[in-house]
Design an enzyme around this catalytic site. Sequence first.
Site, mmCIF file in Angstrom:
data_model
loop_
_atom_site.group_PDB
_atom_site.id
_atom_site.type_symbol
_atom_site.label_atom_id
_atom_site.label_comp_id
_atom_site.label_asym_id
_atom_site.label_seq_id
_atom_site.Cartn_x
_atom_site.Cartn_y
_atom_site.Cartn_z
ATOM 1 N N ASP A 45 0.747 -1.198 -0.180
ATOM 2 C CA ASP A 45 0.099 -0.012 -0.009
ATOM 3 C C ASP A 45 0.972 1.339 -0.003
ATOM 4 O O ASP A 45 2.029 1.315 0.437
ATOM 5 C CB ASP A 45 -0.793 0.012 1.191
ATOM 6 C CG ASP A 45 -1.781 -0.942 1.395
ATOM 7 O OD1 ASP A 45 -2.274 -1.421 0.045
ATOM 8 O OD2 ASP A 45 -2.425 -1.364 2.334
ATOM 9 N N ARG A 46 0.156 2.144 -0.475
ATOM 10 C CA ARG A 46 0.952 3.690 -0.451
ATOM 11 C C ARG A 46 1.420 3.935 0.840
ATOM 12 O O ARG A 46 2.329 4.615 0.906
ATOM 13 C CB ARG A 46 0.114 4.681 -1.195
ATOM 14 C CG ARG A 46 0.830 5.929 -1.709
ATOM 15 C CD ARG A 46 -0.295 6.599 -2.377
ATOM 16 N NE ARG A 46 -0.542 8.110 -1.475
ATOM 17 C CZ ARG A 46 -1.339 8.537 -1.814
ATOM 18 N NH1 ARG A 46 -2.239 8.675 -2.775
ATOM 19 N NH2 ARG A 46 -1.458 9.896 -0.985
#
Length: 182
Positions: A45-46
């Site tokens: 995930d970012r």
Amino acid sequence: MARLILLNKPFDVLSQFTDAKSPSPRATLSDFVAVPGVYPAGRLDRDSEGLLLLTDDGRLQARIADPRFRLEKTYLVQVEGEPDEAALEALRRGVLLNDGMTRPARARRIADPQLWPRDPPVRFRKTVPDCWIELAIREGRNRQVRRMTAAVGYPTLRLVRWRIGDWTLDGLAPGAWREVPA
């Protein structure tokens, strides 16, 4: 011969080489790795940091990313609060998420791993303690580690993937990468 690259993906970087969806540009893998023909084996995930594997070999990519192969992924997780043994045992047994039970995980409290500073820093609250746990899983549902820690009452503040199988982040600064034998 297959190429395999270990990247320490920084916080706030997309796990892809382009960002066509956003009207304002966001950081992508192309800002860090200028090697043609490699693609991420799995995602991060970012808002998560750490080990991301890139390869040009489709079979290797599938073996790394596909949950059927049950390749263990180890995360260092800073959580809000101080999990007791019951919470850790629940993680070890598997927890019920909205998409079903997770597989059993390895979970233990660890000392502060003394990682690089995160930019921006994790929020700090004087009245709420935090601690670190090491969590190892063999599946890869969307935002699984964050959902697991929240399910046992300890939301994730910072998430760093440290290891995938035998590959580790050891010695890699954020944004740095190295090629290893596949």
